[in-house]
Structures are given as C-alpha cells and as structure tokens.
Design a protein around this motif. Structure first.
Motif, short mmCIF file in Angstrom:
data_model
loop_
_atom_site.label_atom_id
_atom_site.label_comp_id
_atom_site.label_asym_id
_atom_site.label_seq_id
_atom_site.Cartn_x
_atom_site.Cartn_y
_atom_site.Cartn_z
N ARG A 76 -5.31 2.01 -9.21
CA ARG A 76 -5.44 1.14 -10.38
C ARG A 76 -4.63 1.70 -11.54
NH1 ARG A 76 -11.16 0.06 -13.41
NH2 ARG A 76 -10.34 -0.76 -15.39
N TYR A 77 -4.77 2.98 -11.78
CA TYR A 77 -3.94 3.68 -12.75
C TYR A 77 -3.06 4.68 -12.00
CZ TYR A 77 -7.45 1.92 -16.05
OH TYR A 77 -8.30 1.12 -16.77
N ALA A 78 -1.84 4.82 -12.45
CA ALA A 78 -0.96 5.83 -11.86
C ALA A 78 -1.60 7.21 -12.01
CB ALA A 78 0.40 5.81 -12.54
N ARG A 79 -1.57 7.99 -10.95
CA ARG A 79 -2.15 9.33 -11.02
C ARG A 79 -1.40 10.16 -12.07
NH1 ARG A 79 -0.39 10.95 -5.07
NH2 ARG A 79 0.44 8.84 -5.06
N ASN A 80 -2.11 11.04 -12.74
CA ASN A 80 -1.48 11.98 -13.67
C ASN A 80 -1.03 13.19 -12.86
OD1 ASN A 80 -0.89 13.91 -15.70
ND2 ASN A 80 -2.25 12.83 -17.12
N PRO A 81 0.28 13.45 -12.79
CA PRO A 81 0.74 14.57 -11.96
C PRO A 81 0.38 15.94 -12.52
CG PRO A 81 2.58 13.63 -13.15
CD PRO A 81 1.39 12.73 -13.41
N GLY A 82 -0.02 15.99 -13.80
CA GLY A 82 -0.40 17.26 -14.39
C GLY A 82 0.76 18.09 -14.87
N THR A 83 1.98 17.55 -14.78
CA THR A 83 3.17 18.33 -15.12
C THR A 83 3.84 17.92 -16.42
OG1 THR A 83 4.59 16.81 -13.88
CG2 THR A 83 3.63 18.67 -12.66
N GLY A 84 3.52 16.73 -16.92
CA GLY A 84 4.21 16.22 -18.10
C GLY A 84 5.56 15.62 -17.81
N GLU A 85 5.92 15.47 -16.53
CA GLU A 85 7.20 14.85 -16.18
C GLU A 85 7.20 13.37 -16.57
OE1 GLU A 85 8.91 16.10 -12.17
OE2 GLU A 85 6.81 16.69 -11.94
N LEU A 130 0.83 -1.20 0.00
CA LEU A 130 0.00 0.00 0.00
C LEU A 130 0.87 1.26 0.00
CD1 LEU A 130 -2.81 -1.03 2.52
CD2 LEU A 130 -2.90 -1.03 0.02
N ALA A 131 1.96 1.22 0.74
CA ALA A 131 2.87 2.37 0.75
C ALA A 131 3.53 2.56 -0.61
CB ALA A 131 3.94 2.18 1.83
N GLY A 132 3.87 1.46 -1.26
CA GLY A 132 4.46 1.55 -2.60
C GLY A 132 3.49 2.13 -3.62
N LEU A 133 2.23 1.72 -3.54
CA LEU A 133 1.23 2.23 -4.47
C LEU A 133 1.01 3.73 -4.29
CD1 LEU A 133 -1.37 -0.68 -4.18
CD2 LEU A 133 0.00 -0.12 -6.21
N ALA A 134 1.22 4.24 -3.09
CA ALA A 134 1.01 5.67 -2.81
C ALA A 134 2.26 6.50 -3.03
CB ALA A 134 0.53 5.84 -1.37
N HIS A 135 3.39 5.86 -3.29
CA HIS A 135 4.68 6.56 -3.27
C HIS A 135 5.00 7.25 -4.60
CE1 HIS A 135 8.73 7.23 -1.69
NE2 HIS A 135 9.18 6.96 -2.91
N LEU A 136 5.70 8.35 -4.50
CA LEU A 136 6.32 9.04 -5.63
C LEU A 136 7.77 9.33 -5.25
CD1 LEU A 136 3.54 11.57 -6.76
CD2 LEU A 136 4.25 9.46 -7.93
N PRO A 137 8.68 9.26 -6.23
CA PRO A 137 8.44 8.88 -7.62
C PRO A 137 8.19 7.39 -7.76
CG PRO A 137 10.78 9.11 -7.25
CD PRO A 137 10.10 9.56 -5.99
N LEU A 138 7.55 7.01 -8.86
CA LEU A 138 7.23 5.61 -9.08
C LEU A 138 8.49 4.75 -9.20
CD1 LEU A 138 4.23 5.76 -11.58
CD2 LEU A 138 4.17 5.29 -9.13
N ALA A 139 9.60 5.34 -9.61
CA ALA A 139 10.83 4.58 -9.74
C ALA A 139 11.33 4.04 -8.41
CB ALA A 139 11.91 5.43 -10.39
N GLU A 140 10.78 4.55 -7.30
CA GLU A 140 11.14 4.03 -5.97
C GLU A 140 10.05 3.13 -5.39
OE1 GLU A 140 11.83 7.48 -3.61
OE2 GLU A 140 13.64 8.09 -4.70
N ALA A 141 8.93 3.00 -6.07
CA ALA A 141 7.79 2.28 -5.52
C ALA A 141 8.09 0.80 -5.33
CB ALA A 141 6.57 2.45 -6.41
N ASP A 142 8.90 0.20 -6.23
CA ASP A 142 9.21 -1.22 -6.08
C ASP A 142 10.03 -1.47 -4.81
OD1 ASP A 142 11.32 0.19 -7.21
OD2 ASP A 142 11.97 -1.46 -8.52
N ARG A 143 10.95 -0.58 -4.50
CA ARG A 143 11.76 -0.75 -3.29
C ARG A 143 10.91 -0.58 -2.03
NH1 ARG A 143 15.30 1.87 -6.76
NH2 ARG A 143 14.93 3.96 -5.91
N VAL A 144 9.97 0.33 -2.09
CA VAL A 144 9.07 0.52 -0.95
C VAL A 144 8.20 -0.72 -0.75
CG1 VAL A 144 7.14 1.89 -0.06
CG2 VAL A 144 9.04 3.03 -1.20
#
Length: 555
Positions: A514-523, A201-215
C-alpha cells in the motif's frame, strides 16, 4: 426496446424514481474539437423533454458498459447526458496525461455545449474518482455549472499520492496498470485477471521503483516516472495538476459521496471543510464503502439524482423538463454510516462535536485512558527486505480493501500491539483520529504505521482506520536522548466499539505494498535499491506519553 427494458430493470434494481422520459435518442462518437484541434469523442443521450438540463461526464475509462448504462439512466430521468472520453483514451485524440488537460479540455467542452440547440443554459457534473477530478478542474470558472456530484474523489490528489510523506505505491501502480490494461484485448485481460495479475504483483515487489511500471505493464508509464521524481512537497510539477487552490471561489453546490475505507477520504473531507469555511453548503455522505464497493454506485446515483434535480431547476425555480419536482430526500447536510452495528446517522455538519479522549500506550501491551506509568520501551525490528504487509484498509481494488481480520499480520514479530481492557459500555468514536508516538530508531530514515482496530469477543481484530508517516532527518523534533515525537494522522472514523470489545492500536514500520517500503537509506524514491534493517523503540512513560487521540461522542 431491449435497451429500454435494461434501463427500467436497472433503475428498479438501483432504487431510482420512475423514468421521466418516454424515449431517449442516442448520438455516438461526436467529435468535439478543443482549442489545439484534438477531437474528443462524445456520446449524447437526449430525453424527449423540452428544456431538460444537461449532465456532463468526462472519463478516461471508456463510454461503454456501465458508463453507457449510466448515460441512458440519466437521460431516462430527464437529463441530457453527455459522456466524453478524456484526451488520449477510447478514441479521443492526443495523449492522456493525468490532470494536465482537464481544465482546458473541460472549458472547451462547455463552450461546445453552449452552442448546442438543446442546451438549456445550465448543467451539472457527475462522476467518481477521476471523473470527479475533472469536475474540480472547472468548478471555480463556469457560471452555468449549477451542480456537482463528486464521488470518492478530491480537488487535489497530490497529498493522497504521497500520504504521510511516503508514496502510495499500490494505488498509483495499480491505477497505471489498469489504464494500460484498457488498451489490450478483452480476452487477454481476462486471462491476466484469472492468473491473479502476476505482473502487477511482481511490479509492486520490485526495486528500484523506477522499473516497477515496466515490470507491471511491459512498458514505461510516463506519469508514474514523473510522480516518482516530483515527490517533494511544493514541487512546481503539481501546481497545474491540482485544483484546490481556488476552492474558496467555488459557488457551485457540491454533493460529496465517499466511504470510510476510500483512498481519497481525507482529501475529500478537506474539500468539504474548505467549502464550509468559504460559506458553502455542500452535502456530504460517507458510507461503509471502499473506493469500488458495489453499493457505492447505487447510493451515489440516488443521492446524485436528487441533488441534480434540486439544483438544475431553471432560472425561475421551475422544475426542469416540465415534470414534477420531488422534495429532496435529505434534510441534514451530512449523512454518515456509523460502524459497529449502528447504521446511518444525519448530522448538521462534519465533524460533529466530540470529546478528545487520550488512550495511552502502556507496558505489557496495554492501551488505557489512564495516565502513563514509568515503564521500559517496547521494540521491534523492521527489515525492508521482508516488509510488514498491508492488509485491507483503503485500497484501490475493492476486493482487497476494507475491514478484515488483522490477526495474520498481528502475529508477525515486527508488529507491536497495544490493547485495552474489555469495554464495560459502548465507546462511540466519530471524527478525526490522531496519535503522537515517541520513538527512538537505529536509522534516521524510517516509517511508522498505526492502525486502530476493534477486537471482538472472539478475538478477531477488525481494522477501523489507520495512517502512516515517513520520518527523515529534520522533519520532527528530537531530544538529547535521541527520542523523536512523531505526530500521526489516521483516517477519519465513525465507529462504535461494542461492550465487551477491546480497542487496539497496532504500531509497525510500514504497510507494503500500500505504501512503498522505506529502504532505511535515504536514497531517492525511484532509484533506491539498498535496504537497511533497524530497530525501533516505542516509549510510553510520563516523559514520553505515546498515545492515540479518539474523538468520542455520546451517540
């Protein structure tokens, strides 16, 4: 003896035909060496029937527990059952890299089969999810593959991974966590599950997503990192990891089993359509199931056994194993479960003939087949720091998936509702569902999530199907007023709205996690950490006729 009792009891519970083999001989942990010398551990369940055909199951989920029971059930039904652990899993050598080695490892396993004295020259494959991907990896190349039973799976997972141009975060990270959990002690895993999987659950909520697997897992998951990087359409990375390019060459009879709330349903129906277009005659069953519904396994096994018996007869058309050959219980090639209390229905093809009915978004939160009238737009504010949550629907974990009461999410201010009048007569909707939304946004980068719901007489709102699309500059046409016309493809459907019920369409800015949130920034997908909230305006007037298109049938 105990194993035999368990198999017979399981067969009765699952509604299988009586066992055909009197005895089953089991050989465990056979080392099948593939072309690079890597050993793949393989179990063989052999029935005491001469000339019995083979069923091959290749899996990354282990050969014990339910898979061991499946092997014994198949052998009892008159098949040589060969169960193999994919590379890098459960004692097989090498490293598990999703999809990368399944074609060559599968071909080498078939070559090993052909050298076995008990091999009768023909085999079928059976399995769900990843066990289906490995079937498609071989489907266009192996002439003695005479039957496939592909359950909640598809020839390509790329589009499901990036559904609507977004990233299917819950599916991918939950799967990564599941694979990693297979390597930890059983007791430690049970403790984590009892705690509600707080790391996931913490990984699903985490940003950046590149760190979510480690969480979520405590370590870096290589394929998760790669999927965050290679997300653009047409990326070369996926060319060797999908198996749909040659689907028109597949002549093997394929039985497909899926569910209306399965994560791979759109892709599996695309496989069905591709086989039909190439002249194939696949079988299709779509039931009231999610990806892991308890009833799915039994239904798939019953359908699969009938399909395997039909298509693994020997070259003379004689029954395999010198036993009686029952008639296939299916007459029509397509069988679907129609929701809303209707039940099962047989069809000659998918989708059935239907009338495309337009339901327009209307002022005062209305939804109607009548033409739109002049009206002011509706608006909502989407904040990715407090993303609109996903609730039910097609998810990997069965306990959280499927049809649920949507009133909790519909009470949020970032969800617009458009609801029709109570129906005077039943409305049956079967087939593909699409929508077209005219939207104006403060931000150039945003998502639109649509969900079709059935509102019952008590006011409960049950999700029927949904879909999301990611909007970015240049993807959709925009007019001088800054209004974009955004087409949205929802999940296919088979549902009857009962008299007195109401049709509802939700419109929101996402469905997280379910879907990654759109940050609205285009990053970039993996490194985005900035979050920008913004306003969306949904237009519904004659010049901007936002609508959902329902395939209605006469029932």
């Amino acid at each position: 003896m105990i194993d035999g009792l368990v198999v017979r009891a399981a067969g009765r519970l699952l509604g299988l035909p009586p066992a055909r083999a009197r005895r089953v001989r089991t050989t465990m942990k056979i080392k099948v060496r593939v072309r690079d010398g890597v050993p793949l551990l393989t179990d063989h369940y052999a029935p005491d029937l001469p000339g019995a055909p083979t069923v091959l199951i290749r899996t990354p989920y282990g050969r014990g527990g339910p898979i061991r029971l499946l092997g014994r059930l198949l052998a009892a039904q008159g098949f040589h059952a060969v169960v193999q652990s994919c590379r890098g899993t459960f004692g097989s050598g090498g490293r598990f890299e999703p999809f990368v080695h399944e074609r060559t490892d599968g071909l080498d396993t078939v070559d090993w089969l052909r050298r076995q004295p008990w091999y009768a020259g023909r085999f079928g494959m059976f399995g769900a999810s990843y066990q289906g991907f490995v079937q498609w990896a071989l489907a266009a190349e192996v002439p003695d593959l005479r039957a496939m039973v592909a359950v909640v799976t598809a020839a390509s997972t790329r589009d499901s991974t990036y559904a609507g141009g977004s990233f299917s975060l819950d599916t991918v990270l939950t799967w990564a966590e599941l694979l990693e959990a297979q390597t930890v002690p059983w007791l430690a895993r049970q403790v984590e599950l009892r705690r509600g999987q707080p790391r996931l659950l913490a990984g699903l909520a985490h940003l950046p997503l590149a760190e979510a697997d480690r969480v979520a897992t405590g370590g870096t998951v290589r394929f998760f990192q790669e999927w965050l990087t290679h997300h653009t359409p047409g990326a070369d990375y996926w060319r060797s990891r999908v198996f749909d390019a040659r689907i028109a060459e597949v002549t093997t009879p394929v039985a497909m089993v899926s569910g209306w709330h399965d994560i791979f349903l759109p892709a599996q129906l695309a496989d069905y359509a591709a086989l039909r277009a190439a002249g194939g005659r696949p079988s299709l069953t779509v039931g009231p199931w999610t990806h892991g519904s308890p009833g799915l396994f039994g239904a798939a096994l019953r359908e699969g056994l009938a399909w395997l018996r039909t298509h693994l007869a020997d070259d003379r058309g004689a029954p395999s194993g010198s036993v009686a050959h029952p008639a296939h219980p299916r007459v029509a090639p397509v069988r679907i479960h129609v929701g809303g209390g209707v039940g099962w229905r047989d069809l000659p093809d998918w989708p059935p003939p239907a009338t495309r009915t337009v339901w327009h978004l209307c002022p005062d939160a209305g939804l109607s087949p009548d033409p739109p009238v002049p009206s002011a737009p509706d608006e909502f504010w989407y904040d990715p720091a407090d993303p609109t949550p996903s609730l039910g629907g097609p998810l990997l974990v069965a306990q959280r998936a499927g049809a649920v009461d949507n009133r909790p999410v519909e009470a949020r201010p970032d969800v617009l509702l458009y609801t029709g009048d109570p129906l005077g007569a039943a409305l049956e909707v079967i087939g593909p569902v699409t929508a077209e939304i005219h939207v104006r946004s403060d931000l150039a980068h945003f998502d639109l999530f649509l969900r079709l719901c059935d509102v019952d007489r008590r006011g409960r709102s049950w999700n029927v199907c949904d879909g999301l699309v990611r909007v970015e500059p240049g993807r959709f046409p925009v007019d001088a007023a800054g209004v974009l016309r955004v087409p949205v493809t929802l999940w296919p459907v088979a549902h009857r709205f009962r008299p007195g019920h109401r049709v509802r369409l939700q419109v929101s800015g996402g469905a997280h996690p379910r879907y990654a949130r759109n940050p609205g920034t285009g990053e970039p997908l993996g490194s985005a950490v900035g979050l920008r909230a913004g306003r969306r305006e949904i237009l519904h007037e004659p010049g901007y006729p936002s609508a959902v298109f329902l395939p209605t049938t006469s029932g």
